[in-house]
Design a protein around this motif. Structure first.
Motif, short mmCIF file in Angstrom:
data_model
loop_
_atom_site.label_atom_id
_atom_site.label_comp_id
_atom_site.label_asym_id
_atom_site.label_seq_id
_atom_site.Cartn_x
_atom_site.Cartn_y
_atom_site.Cartn_z
N ALA A 161 -0.26 -11.16 8.70
CA ALA A 161 0.06 -10.06 9.55
C ALA A 161 0.21 -8.78 8.71
CB ALA A 161 1.54 -10.37 10.13
N PHE A 162 0.53 -8.64 7.55
CA PHE A 162 0.66 -7.70 6.85
C PHE A 162 -1.01 -6.86 6.56
CE2 PHE A 162 0.52 -5.64 2.36
CZ PHE A 162 1.43 -4.61 2.64
N GLU A 163 -1.75 -7.97 6.09
CA GLU A 163 -3.21 -7.48 5.83
C GLU A 163 -3.45 -6.91 7.17
OE1 GLU A 163 -5.22 -7.63 3.46
OE2 GLU A 163 -3.81 -8.63 1.78
N GLU A 164 -3.27 -7.14 8.28
CA GLU A 164 -3.64 -6.68 9.46
C GLU A 164 -2.87 -5.32 10.08
OE1 GLU A 164 -3.27 -9.97 12.06
OE2 GLU A 164 -4.84 -11.18 11.06
N GLY A 165 -2.00 -5.14 9.02
CA GLY A 165 -1.46 -3.54 9.48
C GLY A 165 0.10 -3.87 9.61
N GLY A 166 0.65 -5.17 9.72
CA GLY A 166 2.15 -5.35 10.06
C GLY A 166 2.86 -5.01 8.92
N PRO A 167 4.17 -5.16 8.97
CA PRO A 167 5.09 -4.91 8.07
C PRO A 167 5.14 -5.81 7.18
CG PRO A 167 6.15 -5.35 9.87
CD PRO A 167 4.92 -5.31 10.44
N PHE A 168 5.58 -5.74 5.94
CA PHE A 168 5.50 -6.54 4.93
C PHE A 168 6.75 -7.56 5.19
CE2 PHE A 168 6.57 -8.59 0.79
CZ PHE A 168 5.29 -8.77 0.31
N PRO A 169 6.52 -8.78 5.17
CA PRO A 169 7.56 -9.87 5.47
C PRO A 169 8.97 -9.56 4.92
CG PRO A 169 5.90 -10.94 4.30
CD PRO A 169 5.40 -9.66 4.58
N GLU A 170 9.85 -9.40 5.63
CA GLU A 170 11.14 -9.16 5.35
C GLU A 170 11.95 -10.41 4.31
OE1 GLU A 170 13.79 -10.85 9.20
OE2 GLU A 170 13.75 -8.62 8.75
N PHE A 171 11.45 -11.59 4.47
CA PHE A 171 11.88 -12.42 3.57
C PHE A 171 11.14 -12.54 2.16
CE2 PHE A 171 8.86 -14.30 6.65
CZ PHE A 171 7.83 -14.61 5.89
N ALA A 172 10.41 -11.54 1.84
CA ALA A 172 9.36 -11.57 0.51
C ALA A 172 9.60 -10.49 -0.20
CB ALA A 172 8.13 -11.94 0.81
N THR A 173 9.63 -10.55 -1.55
CA THR A 173 9.83 -9.29 -2.28
C THR A 173 8.54 -9.42 -3.38
OG1 THR A 173 11.94 -9.22 -1.81
CG2 THR A 173 11.25 -8.05 -3.73
N LEU A 174 7.73 -8.40 -3.72
CA LEU A 174 7.12 -8.29 -4.57
C LEU A 174 7.49 -8.02 -6.04
CD1 LEU A 174 4.23 -6.19 -2.81
CD2 LEU A 174 4.19 -8.47 -3.28
N THR A 175 7.37 -8.90 -6.99
CA THR A 175 8.17 -8.76 -8.03
C THR A 175 7.16 -8.68 -9.47
OG1 THR A 175 8.37 -11.16 -8.20
CG2 THR A 175 10.06 -9.79 -7.31
N GLY A 176 5.99 -8.02 -9.13
CA GLY A 176 5.00 -7.85 -10.39
C GLY A 176 4.23 -9.20 -10.64
N GLY A 177 3.66 -9.43 -11.95
CA GLY A 177 2.55 -10.33 -12.18
C GLY A 177 1.65 -9.62 -13.25
N VAL A 178 0.69 -10.77 -13.15
CA VAL A 178 -0.54 -10.27 -14.06
C VAL A 178 -1.62 -9.64 -13.35
CG1 VAL A 178 -2.39 -11.23 -15.75
CG2 VAL A 178 0.30 -12.10 -15.53
N GLY A 179 -2.20 -8.61 -13.80
CA GLY A 179 -3.29 -7.94 -12.98
C GLY A 179 -4.67 -8.65 -12.85
N GLN A 180 -5.35 -8.10 -12.21
CA GLN A 180 -6.63 -8.83 -12.12
C GLN A 180 -7.56 -9.01 -13.49
OE1 GLN A 180 -9.20 -7.69 -9.15
NE2 GLN A 180 -7.47 -7.41 -7.68
N ILE A 181 -8.14 -10.30 -13.92
CA ILE A 181 -8.82 -10.44 -14.93
C ILE A 181 -9.98 -11.41 -14.93
CG2 ILE A 181 -7.04 -10.39 -16.66
CD1 ILE A 181 -6.87 -13.17 -16.70
#
Length: 297
Positions: free
Chosen positions: A104-124
């Motif tokens: 839904a987010f990829e289609e322009g909806g809000p980011f899900p309220e039950f989830a939090t982006l917390t970083g990670g390893v960038g593309q390799i």
């Protein structure tokens, strides 16, 4: 210390009086106690985690996450580009809930309220390695690869490159390494130095914008510019020849007000920071100007 009884005169079998001996003993003991008290404590080491990435799964056989400081290295053993995005989940959230929310987010909806982006390893790219130093709270996280398959455009997580982990146990209190390349994300751009020393780089990304942001790293091909990279990503037809860049890691998405640390080794050359996260209208941030070139010297 127990009081010693003093004697007058000298003992012919000793080099000094008992009073002198007692004083010397007490002085030596005090010096030992002082030295012990001033010894620098051993610095805690971050919990080391190694993750493999391939088509289409994460290898977590050497991944034991703990609360606190985790030094994470991801090795790409596959044939496509991969990354690792941490997503904190509220209790009871399932992978099915997350998948639906991200679609839904990829289609322009809000980011899900039950989830939090917390970083990670960038593309390799294939055969490459990069890392992050993640300060994790106890709880449930999803590990995702959101990179689209170049053959059909389907994100890797929808092909099975996703996992749920539980972070629990004793907290690791190691210090996060000091950054030598500080990057600030805003809507829509990067504030960062124009150069950094080549070699081991500790990149700290701080999100001062109002939307989630990331700072993926591209090593630009000789003579290429960040505009060439943008043209590659926005082209309707696959451009002929190899990409004008190589994916070398970076910092994955974080929410406004947060920060994260990425660890990479940069050879001398020209690089670009780029954010692929879309805004509310579905436009990737890089097409709105969220890129920056810099040099490793």
């Amino acid at each position: 210390m127990q009081q010693r009884r003093r004697r007058r005169g000298r003992d012919p079998h000793r080099g000094g009086s008992t009073t002198e001996t007692a004083t010397a003993t007490e002085t030596a003991a005090a010096a030992t106690e002082t030295a012990t008290a001033t010894e620098a404590p051993t610095e805690a080491e971050a919990n080391a985690v190694t993750i493999g990435a391939s088509e289409f799964a994460f290898d977590l056989s050497n991944a034991n996450f703990v609360p606190g400081t985790n030094a994470i290295t991801m090795n790409n053993t596959g044939e496509q580009v991969h990354h690792l995005q941490f997503v904190g989940l509220t209790e009871g959230t399932t992978m099915e809930d997350l998948t639906a929310g991200l679609q839904a987010f990829e289609e322009g909806g809000p980011f899900p309220e039950f989830a939090t982006l917390t970083g990670g390893v960038g593309q390799i790219g294939p055969g490459a390695s990069a890392g992050t130093v993640a300060e994790l709270q106890a709880g449930t996280y999803a590990l995702l690869c959101l990179v689209p398959d170049p053959a059909d455009g389907v994100p890797h997580f929808a092909k099975g490159m996703a996992a749920l982990i539980e972070v629990a146990g004793d907290e690791n209190t190691a210090a996060v390494p000091e950054a030598n390349f500080e990057v600030t994300a805003v809507d829509y751009g990067f504030e960062a130095p124009d150069s950094v020393a080549a070699g081991d780089v500790v990149l700290k990304l701080s999100n001062n914008g109002g939307e989630p942001h990331e700072a993926n790293l591209l090593q630009l091909a000789e003579g290429a510019t960040v505009e060439d990279a943008v043209a590659f990503f926005t082209s309707e037809a696959p451009p002929a020849g190899p990409p004008p860049f190589t994916n070398v890691g970076g910092a994955q998405g974080i929410f406004p007000g947060d920060s994260t640390v990425a660890t990479v080794n940069l050879a001398a050359g020209n690089y670009a920071l780029i954010c692929f996260i879309p805004n509310a209208e579905g436009a990737p941030h890089f097409v709105l100007g969220m890129t920056k070139e810099f040099a490793a010297e």
